[in-house]
Design a protein around this motif. Structure first.
Motif, PDB file in Angstrom:
ATOM      1  N   ALA A 211      -2.850 -15.243  18.409  1.00 13.17           N
ATOM      2  CA  ALA A 211      -1.705 -14.359  18.620  1.00 13.17           C
ATOM      3  C   ALA A 211      -0.882 -14.243  17.348  1.00 13.17           C
ATOM      4  CB  ALA A 211      -0.830 -14.880  19.763  1.00 13.17           C
ATOM      5  N   ASN A 212      -0.760 -13.006  16.844  1.00 10.89           N
ATOM      6  CA  ASN A 212       0.205 -12.758  15.778  1.00 10.89           C
ATOM      7  C   ASN A 212       1.613 -12.975  16.317  1.00 10.89           C
ATOM      8  OD1 ASN A 212      -1.742 -10.290  14.204  1.00 10.89           O
ATOM      9  ND2 ASN A 212      -0.628 -11.836  13.050  1.00 10.89           N
ATOM     10  N   ILE A 213       2.449 -13.611  15.537  1.00 12.84           N
ATOM     11  CA  ILE A 213       3.863 -13.754  15.894  1.00 12.84           C
ATOM     12  C   ILE A 213       4.638 -12.746  15.055  1.00 12.84           C
ATOM     13  CG2 ILE A 213       5.803 -15.323  16.149  1.00 12.84           C
ATOM     14  CD1 ILE A 213       3.279 -16.112  17.751  1.00 12.84           C
ATOM     15  N   TRP A 214       5.233 -11.777  15.708  1.00 12.55           N
ATOM     16  CA  TRP A 214       5.912 -10.671  15.018  1.00 12.55           C
ATOM     17  C   TRP A 214       6.963 -11.194  14.041  1.00 12.55           C
ATOM     18  CZ3 TRP A 214      10.698  -7.793  16.776  1.00 12.55           C
ATOM     19  CH2 TRP A 214      10.866  -6.583  16.056  1.00 12.55           C
ATOM     20  N   HIS A 215       6.967 -10.600  12.844  1.00 10.22           N
ATOM     21  CA  HIS A 215       7.875 -10.990  11.766  1.00 10.22           C
ATOM     22  C   HIS A 215       7.661 -12.434  11.321  1.00 10.22           C
ATOM     23  CE1 HIS A 215      10.454  -7.600  10.745  1.00 10.22           C
ATOM     24  NE2 HIS A 215      10.373  -7.236  12.012  1.00 10.22           N
ATOM     25  N   ILE A 253      -5.873  -8.584  13.956  1.00  9.93           N
ATOM     26  CA  ILE A 253      -6.862  -9.654  13.881  1.00  9.93           C
ATOM     27  C   ILE A 253      -8.164  -9.121  14.453  1.00  9.93           C
ATOM     28  CG2 ILE A 253      -7.378 -12.056  14.461  1.00  9.93           C
ATOM     29  CD1 ILE A 253      -4.439 -12.323  15.416  1.00  9.93           C
ATOM     30  N   ALA A 254      -9.256  -9.292  13.726  1.00 10.84           N
ATOM     31  CA  ALA A 254     -10.568  -8.865  14.212  1.00 10.84           C
ATOM     32  C   ALA A 254     -11.578  -9.975  13.944  1.00 10.84           C
ATOM     33  CB  ALA A 254     -11.005  -7.571  13.527  1.00 10.84           C
ATOM     34  N   PHE A 263     -11.035 -11.319  10.231  1.00 10.26           N
ATOM     35  CA  PHE A 263     -10.326 -10.367   9.371  1.00 10.26           C
ATOM     36  C   PHE A 263      -8.879 -10.240   9.838  1.00 10.26           C
ATOM     37  CE2 PHE A 263     -14.750  -9.085   9.688  1.00 10.26           C
ATOM     38  CZ  PHE A 263     -15.125  -8.955   8.359  1.00 10.26           C
ATOM     39  N   VAL A 264      -7.973 -10.047   8.883  1.00 10.17           N
ATOM     40  CA  VAL A 264      -6.570  -9.797   9.203  1.00 10.17           C
ATOM     41  C   VAL A 264      -6.041  -8.686   8.302  1.00 10.17           C
ATOM     42  CG1 VAL A 264      -6.093 -12.148   9.998  1.00 10.17           C
ATOM     43  CG2 VAL A 264      -5.739 -11.576   7.585  1.00 10.17           C
ATOM     44  N   THR A 265      -5.018  -7.995   8.789  1.00  7.54           N
ATOM     45  CA  THR A 265      -4.318  -7.000   7.976  1.00  7.54           C
ATOM     46  C   THR A 265      -2.898  -6.888   8.509  1.00  7.54           C
ATOM     47  OG1 THR A 265      -4.483  -4.789   6.983  1.00  7.54           O
ATOM     48  CG2 THR A 265      -4.988  -4.963   9.336  1.00  7.54           C
ATOM     49  N   LEU A 272      -7.372  -5.077   3.749  1.00  8.97           N
ATOM     50  CA  LEU A 272      -7.774  -5.897   4.886  1.00  8.97           C
ATOM     51  C   LEU A 272      -8.474  -7.119   4.306  1.00  8.97           C
ATOM     52  CD1 LEU A 272      -9.238  -4.915   8.246  1.00  8.97           C
ATOM     53  CD2 LEU A 272     -10.678  -6.335   6.792  1.00  8.97           C
ATOM     54  N   PHE A 273      -8.174  -8.294   4.850  1.00 12.84           N
ATOM     55  CA  PHE A 273      -8.628  -9.544   4.245  1.00 12.84           C
ATOM     56  C   PHE A 273      -9.581 -10.289   5.181  1.00 12.84           C
ATOM     57  CE2 PHE A 273      -4.388  -8.587   2.656  1.00 12.84           C
ATOM     58  CZ  PHE A 273      -4.557  -8.696   1.275  1.00 12.84           C
ATOM     59  N   GLU A 274     -10.715 -10.679   4.645  1.00 15.86           N
ATOM     60  CA  GLU A 274     -11.580 -11.604   5.363  1.00 15.86           C
ATOM     61  C   GLU A 274     -11.175 -13.017   4.950  1.00 15.86           C
ATOM     62  OE1 GLU A 274     -16.281 -12.777   6.094  1.00 15.86           O
ATOM     63  OE2 GLU A 274     -15.776 -11.020   4.870  1.00 15.86           O
ATOM     64  N   ILE A 275     -10.946 -13.869   5.937  1.00 17.72           N
ATOM     65  CA  ILE A 275     -10.435 -15.207   5.651  1.00 17.72           C
ATOM     66  C   ILE A 275     -11.281 -16.270   6.325  1.00 17.72           C
ATOM     67  CG2 ILE A 275      -8.045 -14.449   5.330  1.00 17.72           C
ATOM     68  CD1 ILE A 275      -7.484 -15.465   8.201  1.00 17.72           C
ATOM     69  N   LYS A 276     -11.121 -17.489   5.868  1.00 14.57           N
ATOM     70  CA  LYS A 276     -11.753 -18.642   6.491  1.00 14.57           C
ATOM     71  C   LYS A 276     -10.718 -19.760   6.521  1.00 14.57           C
ATOM     72  CE  LYS A 276     -16.176 -21.069   6.395  1.00 14.57           C
ATOM     73  NZ  LYS A 276     -16.698 -20.389   7.593  1.00 14.57           N
ATOM     74  N   LEU A 277     -10.703 -20.505   7.610  1.00 14.03           N
ATOM     75  CA  LEU A 277      -9.706 -21.569   7.750  1.00 14.03           C
ATOM     76  C   LEU A 277     -10.138 -22.805   6.983  1.00 14.03           C
ATOM     77  CD1 LEU A 277      -8.953 -19.616  10.052  1.00 14.03           C
ATOM     78  CD2 LEU A 277      -8.339 -21.598  11.411  1.00 14.03           C
ATOM     79  N   GLU A 278      -9.166 -23.417   6.297  1.00 11.68           N
ATOM     80  CA  GLU A 278      -9.423 -24.679   5.637  1.00 11.68           C
ATOM     81  C   GLU A 278      -9.595 -25.772   6.685  1.00 11.68           C
ATOM     82  OE1 GLU A 278      -9.974 -24.903   2.572  1.00 11.68           O
ATOM     83  OE2 GLU A 278      -8.782 -23.458   1.425  1.00 11.68           O
TER      84      GLU A 278
END
Length: 282
Positions: A211-215, A253-254, A263-265, A272-278
């Motif tokens: 869940a994105n948290i707005w702001h 979030i995709a 992916f996030v933007t 748009l960014f592809e990411i990986k969690l540390e």
């Protein structure tokens, strides 16, 4: 035995060459070749216990339409599907990941403010913000084939195997029957004993809700059984890469289940960014 050794040598050498090629192009580092799981395991914290904070590393950057006020995002069968907002400018669109090119688009009626979207059983479901009405589209043609009601604001939308899952800007997440559209279950999100509000764009990943948290520069990893935030994903390093105005916040979030990619933007972001969690939380 000699054949076995030669085979091991060949495989090792191939992995090394692939790793070096990825490093050279700036797409990943050597450890990415081992395909470590996208989500490091975390325990479910107690209601008042500390919650781990996970940082991310950037895998790759892709173009994104800077005029797309992103409200919902989903990856499906090789393409991104996106819902954009602003009354009079809201759209549903199909986008090529690698180029950011919009190859299919339909405008939402101008009186509606587009919000979250998800794809379920080959239909696209799209929320609107204040109108208490969602739209259903044919996946292939983008022709509107139905509507559905809800009794709250519409913010984020995703699904599991059985239900649509919706946020409304509070700390509540509702499970909705995709046939009757009745609310079948409601969970409330808490972190360290406090309610977490402003839940926005949602994505269902590996039995958890993101869940994105707005702001905020954080995404919550939520246990849908308890409503507890099991970890925060800190995206401040990604947000810093995209100049933006106050309301052009992180949102979108995709997840690609078949390849374990995330992916996030954000709203009106040019990337748009592809990411990986540390792996090591702080």
């Amino acid at each position: 035995m000699r054949r076995h050794r030669l085979l091991l040598h060949f495989r090792s050498r191939s992995r090394l060459l692939a790793a070096l090629a990825l490093v050279a192009c700036g797409c990943a580092d050597v450890q990415d070749i081992e395909r470590t799981p996208l989500f490091p395991a975390v325990g479910i914290p107690q209601k008042t216990g500390p919650i781990p904070v996970l940082t991310v590393k950037l895998v790759r950057t892709y173009p994104h339409d800077p005029h797309a006020f992103t409200q919902g995002l989903e990856y499906y069968r090789g393409y991104l599907y996106e819902s954009t907002g602003i009354a009079g400018q809201s759209t549903l669109r199909k986008v090529v990941l690698e180029s950011g090119q919009v190859i299919q688009k339909v405008s939402v009626p101008p009186e509606y403010f587009g919000e979250g979207l998800t794809i379920f059983h080959d239909k696209i479901y799209q929320l609107t913000w204040l109108s208490k009405k969602g739209f259903i589209y044919d996946l292939r043609t983008f022709r509107q084939v139905g509507e559905f009601p809800y009794d709250s604001e519409g913010w984020g939308l995703t699904h599991d195997d059985k239900s649509l899952i919706m946020s409304d800007g509070t700390n509540k997440i509702r499970y909705i029957d995709p046939v009757s559209f009745a609310v079948t279950r409601t969970i409330e999100l808490y972190a360290e004993g406090q309610g977490v509000v402003n839940l926005n764009e949602l994505e269902y990943v590996k039995g958890e809700i993101l869940a994105n948290i707005w702001h905020s520069t954080r995404i919550a990893r939520v246990d849908p059984r308890s409503g507890q935030v099991v970890a925060w994903i800190d995206l401040s390093s990604i947000v810093a890469k995209e100049p933006h105005r106050e309301e052009e916040v992180l949102n979108g979030i995709a997840y690609v289940k078949s390849a374990d990619r995330l992916f996030v933007t954000g709203k009106n972001w040019s990337k748009l960014f592809e990411i990986k969690l540390e792996e090591n939380p702080r």
